[in-house]
Design an enzyme around this catalytic site. Structure first.
Site, PDB file in Angstrom:
ATOM      1  N   CYS A  27       0.824  -1.222   0.000  1.00  0.00           N
ATOM      2  CA  CYS A  27       0.000   0.000   0.000  1.00  0.00           C
ATOM      3  C   CYS A  27       0.853   1.264   0.000  1.00  0.00           C
ATOM      4  CB  CYS A  27      -0.943   0.014   1.198  1.00  0.00           C
ATOM      5  SG  CYS A  27      -2.009  -1.418   1.252  1.00  0.00           S
ATOM      6  N   HIS A  75      -3.833   7.260   1.919  1.00  0.00           N
ATOM      7  CA  HIS A  75      -4.167   5.881   1.548  1.00  0.00           C
ATOM      8  C   HIS A  75      -5.482   5.535   2.238  1.00  0.00           C
ATOM      9  CE1 HIS A  75      -4.265   1.689   1.062  1.00  0.00           C
ATOM     10  NE2 HIS A  75      -3.800   1.385   2.259  1.00  0.00           N
ATOM     11  N   ASN A 135     -10.313  -0.426   0.356  1.00  0.00           N
ATOM     12  CA  ASN A 135      -8.865  -0.249   0.334  1.00  0.00           C
ATOM     13  C   ASN A 135      -8.319  -0.844  -0.970  1.00  0.00           C
ATOM     14  OD1 ASN A 135      -6.100  -0.537   0.658  1.00  0.00           O
ATOM     15  ND2 ASN A 135      -6.206  -1.237   2.775  1.00  0.00           N
TER      16      ASN A 135
HETATM   17  N1  COA Z   1     -17.982  -8.907  10.368  1.00  0.00           N
HETATM   18  C1  COA Z   1     -18.363  -9.234  11.597  1.00  0.00           C
HETATM   19  N2  COA Z   1     -17.513  -9.602  12.557  1.00  0.00           N
HETATM   20  C2  COA Z   1     -16.207  -9.634  12.253  1.00  0.00           C
HETATM   21  C3  COA Z   1     -15.726  -9.301  10.971  1.00  0.00           C
HETATM   22  C4  COA Z   1     -16.681  -8.928  10.017  1.00  0.00           C
HETATM   23  N3  COA Z   1     -16.319  -8.591   8.761  1.00  0.00           N
HETATM   24  N4  COA Z   1     -14.382  -9.406  10.980  1.00  0.00           N
HETATM   25  C5  COA Z   1     -14.016  -9.812  12.205  1.00  0.00           C
HETATM   26  N5  COA Z   1     -15.125  -9.953  12.981  1.00  0.00           N
HETATM   27  C6  COA Z   1     -15.203 -10.356  14.371  1.00  0.00           C
HETATM   28  C7  COA Z   1     -14.018 -11.189  14.811  1.00  0.00           C
HETATM   29  O1  COA Z   1     -14.202 -12.545  14.451  1.00  0.00           O
HETATM   30  C8  COA Z   1     -14.062 -10.992  16.303  1.00  0.00           C
HETATM   31  O2  COA Z   1     -15.054 -11.831  16.824  1.00  0.00           O
HETATM   32  P1  COA Z   1     -14.820 -12.544  18.270  1.00  0.00           P
HETATM   33  O3  COA Z   1     -14.679 -11.391  19.242  1.00  0.00           O
HETATM   34  O4  COA Z   1     -16.064 -13.328  18.424  1.00  0.00           O
HETATM   35  O5  COA Z   1     -13.590 -13.339  18.119  1.00  0.00           O
HETATM   36  C9  COA Z   1     -14.541  -9.552  16.448  1.00  0.00           C
HETATM   37  O6  COA Z   1     -15.170  -9.215  15.212  1.00  0.00           O
HETATM   38  C10 COA Z   1     -13.439  -8.569  16.728  1.00  0.00           C
HETATM   39  O7  COA Z   1     -12.376  -8.827  15.849  1.00  0.00           O
HETATM   40  P2  COA Z   1     -11.108  -7.931  15.785  1.00  0.00           P
HETATM   41  O8  COA Z   1     -10.185  -8.450  14.730  1.00  0.00           O
HETATM   42  O9  COA Z   1     -10.584  -7.739  17.184  1.00  0.00           O
HETATM   43  O10 COA Z   1     -11.795  -6.567  15.299  1.00  0.00           O
HETATM   44  P3  COA Z   1     -11.193  -5.136  15.246  1.00  0.00           P
HETATM   45  O11 COA Z   1     -11.990  -4.231  16.068  1.00  0.00           O
HETATM   46  O12 COA Z   1      -9.696  -5.121  15.407  1.00  0.00           O
HETATM   47  O13 COA Z   1     -11.471  -4.735  13.720  1.00  0.00           O
HETATM   48  C11 COA Z   1     -10.341  -4.569  11.622  1.00  0.00           C
HETATM   49  C12 COA Z   1     -10.897  -5.516  12.677  1.00  0.00           C
HETATM   50  C13 COA Z   1      -9.703  -5.447  10.528  1.00  0.00           C
HETATM   51  C14 COA Z   1     -11.494  -3.783  11.030  1.00  0.00           C
HETATM   52  C15 COA Z   1      -9.308  -3.615  12.275  1.00  0.00           C
HETATM   53  O14 COA Z   1      -8.386  -4.357  13.029  1.00  0.00           O
HETATM   54  C16 COA Z   1      -8.563  -2.818  11.249  1.00  0.00           C
HETATM   55  O15 COA Z   1      -9.130  -2.025  10.532  1.00  0.00           O
HETATM   56  N6  COA Z   1      -7.217  -2.998  11.144  1.00  0.00           N
HETATM   57  C17 COA Z   1      -6.447  -2.334  10.120  1.00  0.00           C
HETATM   58  C18 COA Z   1      -6.544  -3.160   8.869  1.00  0.00           C
HETATM   59  C19 COA Z   1      -6.065  -2.442   7.652  1.00  0.00           C
HETATM   60  O16 COA Z   1      -6.399  -1.318   7.437  1.00  0.00           O
HETATM   61  N7  COA Z   1      -5.306  -3.181   6.842  1.00  0.00           N
HETATM   62  C20 COA Z   1      -4.819  -2.702   5.616  1.00  0.00           C
HETATM   63  C21 COA Z   1      -3.685  -1.773   5.854  1.00  0.00           C
HETATM   64  S1  COA Z   1      -3.000  -1.299   4.354  1.00  0.00           S
END
Ligand code: COA
Length: 341
Positions: free
Chosen positions: A126, A268, A298
């Site tokens: 990215c 980004h 993204n």
């Molecule tokens: N829909 C519903 N639930 C979801 C889900 C979805 N699409 N994706 C994950 N979950 C669930 C998980 O399974 C977890 O469930 P559990 O508590 O029963 O185990 C819960 O939601 C929390 O998961 P978690 O990974 O802790 O969520 P989060 O608050 O960290 O959000 C992201 C996840 C990916 C949205 C967040 O971490 C994020 O945006 N990170 C940056 C990612 C990014 O931008 N990457 C590209 C960079 S270039």
């Protein structure tokens, strides 16, 4: 707001400026609601965590090079140039048509570029577009190249696991391009600074495990889904807030501009919560962030040039305004740039 040239602009004898922008987005729109048909997720969950409402998905027949070429042609057209004017083609992508040859070679051929025009792919995920800008700037400022095409293009829909709700909801397909050329004045589009960096201790936080030399593709790697994107979302989130703020501050300092002087941040488009945290750390109001991730998700290295092209063509960005680009992705590699439009 139109401002006079900075001391840095006045002192630099030869600068690099963006002379054209272009983009290409697939027609198919896949909304969050569409995803709920096959995934245990909801529009509310995705929107509240990321700000994303939909993403574009490339048609079956479309390749990375096709989208790159279309975005590049639009950028060349807006610059009043053709492929024969280019001295270098940089294609930032982690989803090339094939491992080899480079997608840039395919684009070179399709644009009818000269044999003495260099072309290669750049792998900084990215962060790729900012890396490409920095390279183009150095080539032009040193006099080694006159016109450089930088494309950011990704068909992430081909490398995400559509059964993994933690990753597939985030990504989309698209291409964006800019053409850069030399300037000896304060003409619009001038790159005032570029800053880059990597935290290589975080390589495992966003990766595709198989398909490279470490784990060549086999029936087993495919069966276990190791050729798909794997991500530790929370680790990436924290790194993004920290390093996007840090590298942006560095780019601002090098350009001799404070956060107050930035009219638009064209970041980004990863996640609106990450960007709100970065804006707050930099002291830039959220309203000055140009965001389109609600519609496109993204698109990795393509997201800044797509947003820039949209903002320029719609008249949101106006001559004389100062822009800040910033990006971070797998590696984790990050970069930022300040531009006087
Ligand atoms: N829909 C519903 N639930 C979801 C889900 C979805 N699409 N994706 C994950 N979950 C669930 C998980 O399974 C977890 O469930 P559990 O508590 O029963 O185990 C819960 O939601 C929390 O998961 P978690 O990974 O802790 O969520 P989060 O608050 O960290 O959000 C992201 C996840 C990916 C949205 C967040 O971490 C994020 O945006 N990170 C940056 C990612 C990014 O931008 N990457 C590209 C960079 S270039």
């Amino acid at each position: 707001m139109t401002t006079p040239p900075t001391s840095l602009e006045r002192n630099a004898p030869r600068g690099a400026r963006i002379v054209g922008t272009g983009s290409d987005l697939p027609e198919e729109i896949r909304t969050n609601h569409d995803l709920t048909r096959t995934l245990d997720t909801s529009d509310e969950w995705i929107r509240s965590r990321t700000g994303i409402g939909a993403r574009r998905i490339a048609g079956k027949g479309d390749k990375t090079s096709d989208m790159a070429r279309r975005a590049a042609q639009r950028a060349l057209e807006s610059a009043g140039l053709t492929g024969r004017d280019l001295d270098m083609i940089v294609v930032a992508t982690v989803t090339p048509d094939r491992p080899l040859p480079s997608t840039a070679s395919l684009v070179h051929h399709q644009l009818g570029a000269r044999i003495d025009c260099a072309a290669f792919d750049l792998a900084a995920a990215c962060g790729g577009f900012c890396y490409g800008l920095s390279l183009a700037r150095a080539q032009i400022e040193s006099g080694m190249a006159r016109h450089v095409l930088v494309v950011g293009v990704e068909l992430l829909s081909r490398i995400v696991d559509w059964t993994d709700r933690g990753t597939c909801v985030l990504f989309g397909d698209g291409a964006g391009a800019v053409v850069l050329g030399p300037t000896e004045s304060s003409a619009g589009g001038r790159l005032l600074s570029t800053a880059l960096g990597v935290d290589g201790s975080l390589t495992e936080s966003l990766t595709v495990l198989a398909g490279g030399s470490e784990e060549p593709t086999s029936a087993e790697t495919v069966a276990s889904g190791r050729h798909y994107v794997k991500m530790n979302g929370q680790e990436v989130f924290k790194a993004a807030v920290r390093y996007l703020s840090e590298v942006s501050a560095r780019a601002l300092e090098q350009a001799g501009i404070t956060a107050d002087g930035i009219d638009w941040v064209v970041p980004h488009q990863a996640n609106s919560r990450i960007l709100e945290a970065v804006a707050s750390r930099l002291g830039i109001p959220n309203e000055r962030m140009f965001l389109n991730l609600e519609r496109y998700g993204n698109t990795s290295s393509a997201s800044i040039p797509i947003a820039l092209d949209e903002a320029v063509r719609s008249g949101v960005i106006r001559p004389g305004q100062h822009l800040l680009f910033c990006a971070l992705g797998a590696g984790v590699a990050f970069g930022a740039a300040v531009v006087r439009w």
